[in-house]
Design a protein around this motif. Structure first.
Motif, PDB file in Angstrom:
ATOM      1  N   TRP A  82     -14.222  -8.247   7.587  1.00  0.00           N
ATOM      2  CA  TRP A  82     -14.519  -9.685   7.717  1.00  0.00           C
ATOM      3  C   TRP A  82     -16.025  -9.926   7.688  1.00  0.00           C
ATOM      4  N   LYS A  86     -18.432  -7.973   6.459  1.00  0.00           N
ATOM      5  CA  LYS A  86     -19.040  -7.615   5.181  1.00  0.00           C
ATOM      6  C   LYS A  86     -18.836  -8.701   4.124  1.00  0.00           C
ATOM      7  N   GLU A  87     -17.773  -9.475   4.266  1.00  0.00           N
ATOM      8  CA  GLU A  87     -17.471 -10.517   3.291  1.00  0.00           C
ATOM      9  C   GLU A  87     -18.355 -11.744   3.463  1.00  0.00           C
ATOM     10  N   ARG A  88     -19.150 -11.772   4.529  1.00  0.00           N
ATOM     11  CA  ARG A  88     -20.037 -12.889   4.800  1.00  0.00           C
ATOM     12  C   ARG A  88     -21.491 -12.469   4.645  1.00  0.00           C
TER      13      ARG A  88
END
Length: 340
Positions: free
Chosen positions: A234, A236-238
């Motif tokens: 989660w 890393k996706e931001r």
């Protein structure tokens, strides 16, 4: 609190439930040789899901120093003899610390778990209990025996329930990856040696252990590592701060670091009990020392959080994330919340 299962009939029931769970989840049966340092077990009837395998049998012949039920786990190979990743053998009754596996009951929920001392072998220099625990960040849980003495262990899996083998698979993978890291020399770096020393100092000083609880009918305590993995994905996706990296160690579940500075700290708890939330608050406050550090606690969506605890999070400027586990697929999802 966790209590050691010592009664012979209760141990037998727990073992049967364990084997039944693997027969359900590892549906293929086949015959393979199993190799290990010093010998080979020929023509073992193993259960596999195509990637992992499990085998169990009695080991109580005359003259055996520690009679025990063998529970062997490893990575499946279609074309070669199998190799053991970890043995979690259990004694038939009582307490025997020379046997690495044991069963324990959560006194609050009644759930029964397979535990492991963390002791691993394999014949390779550097493969040891403390090195594994420092490398993997596996928490140790205190289990009380009938006399009130404590036995420490890693919680491997519940013996029954939805997706029970998922937790065992994670542990098998962890140990296999650790042994590969030893072979690759990864534990000889100054960074790991420092981490290993930190681990030993931490557990010598602080005997308290994190103890989660089960939520409803689905087991959460054994899924702590899966929640941390989902949290990492989660994050890393931001958008990440420039030159930052994800970190975790024995002191924190996860953080974001820029150089040596911790700019974000996350703590996962598998229940919203007052004790667990107190612990989460303390951990993010203690380790998020920079005034600008982002402090986040991660709690299960299905459980209610007391109003005064929510107010404390707001007052301390601690963010709240929630996670949920799909009881059919066992997938973990991290959910962003509105500001507390």
């Amino acid at each position: 609190m966790f209590v050691l299962i010592e009664d012979k009939s209760e141990v037998k029931k727990a073992q049967k439930k364990l084997e039944s769970s693997f027969r359900r989840d590892f549906t293929r049966k086949t015959v393979k040789n199993i190799g290990y340092p010093g010998g080979t077990t020929f023509d073992a009837h193993i259960h596999t899901d195509g990637r992992y395998w499990y085998w169990s049998t009695d080991h109580k012949e005359a003259g055996v120093a520690n009679p025990r039920r063998l529970n062997w786990f490893g990575i499946f190979n279609e074309d070669k003899d199998l190799q053991i990743s970890v043995e979690i053998n259990t004694t038939y009754e009582g307490r025997n610390d020379q046997v690495a596996g044991f069963f324990a009951r959560d006194s609050e929920t009644g759930a029964i778990y397979l535990m492991h001392s963390g002791r691993v072998g394999g014949g390779t220099k550097g493969v040891s209990k403390t090195a594994l625990l420092a490398w993997s960040n596996q928490p140790l849980i205190d289990v009380l025996d009938a006399s009130g003495r404590v036995r420490e262990g890693v919680l491997v899996m519940p013996v029954e329930g939805s997706a029970t083998s998922r937790s065992a698979i994670r542990y098998i993978d962890t140990i296999a990856q650790f042994k590969q890291a030893v072979r690759d020399g990864a534990i000889n770096t100054p960074e790991f040696k420092q981490k290993h020393m930190q681990f030993e100092e931490f557990y010598a000083e602080a005997r308290g252990r994190r103890k989660g609880r089960r939520s409803g009918t689905f087991d959460y305590i054994s899924r702590h590592g899966d929640v941390v993995d989902a949290l990492a994905m989660w994050r890393k996706e931001r958008s990440m701060p420039r030159n930052s990296r994800l970190v975790k160690n024995v002191l924190i579940d996860m953080g974001v670091s820029v150089g040596k500075n911790l700019v974000e700290v996350f703590e996962v708890k598998t229940s919203t009990s007052r004790t667990d939330v107190y612990g989460a608050i303390g951990q993010v406050m203690v380790h998020g020392t920079n005034d600008r550090c982002r402090r986040v606690v991660v709690l299960p969506k299905k459980e209610r959080i007391s109003e005064d605890l929510l107010k404390a999070l707001l007052r301390l400027n601690i963010e709240l994330l929630k996670f949920e586990i799909d009881e059919k697929t066992a997938n973990v999802t991290v959910i962003e919340c509105e500001k507390v």
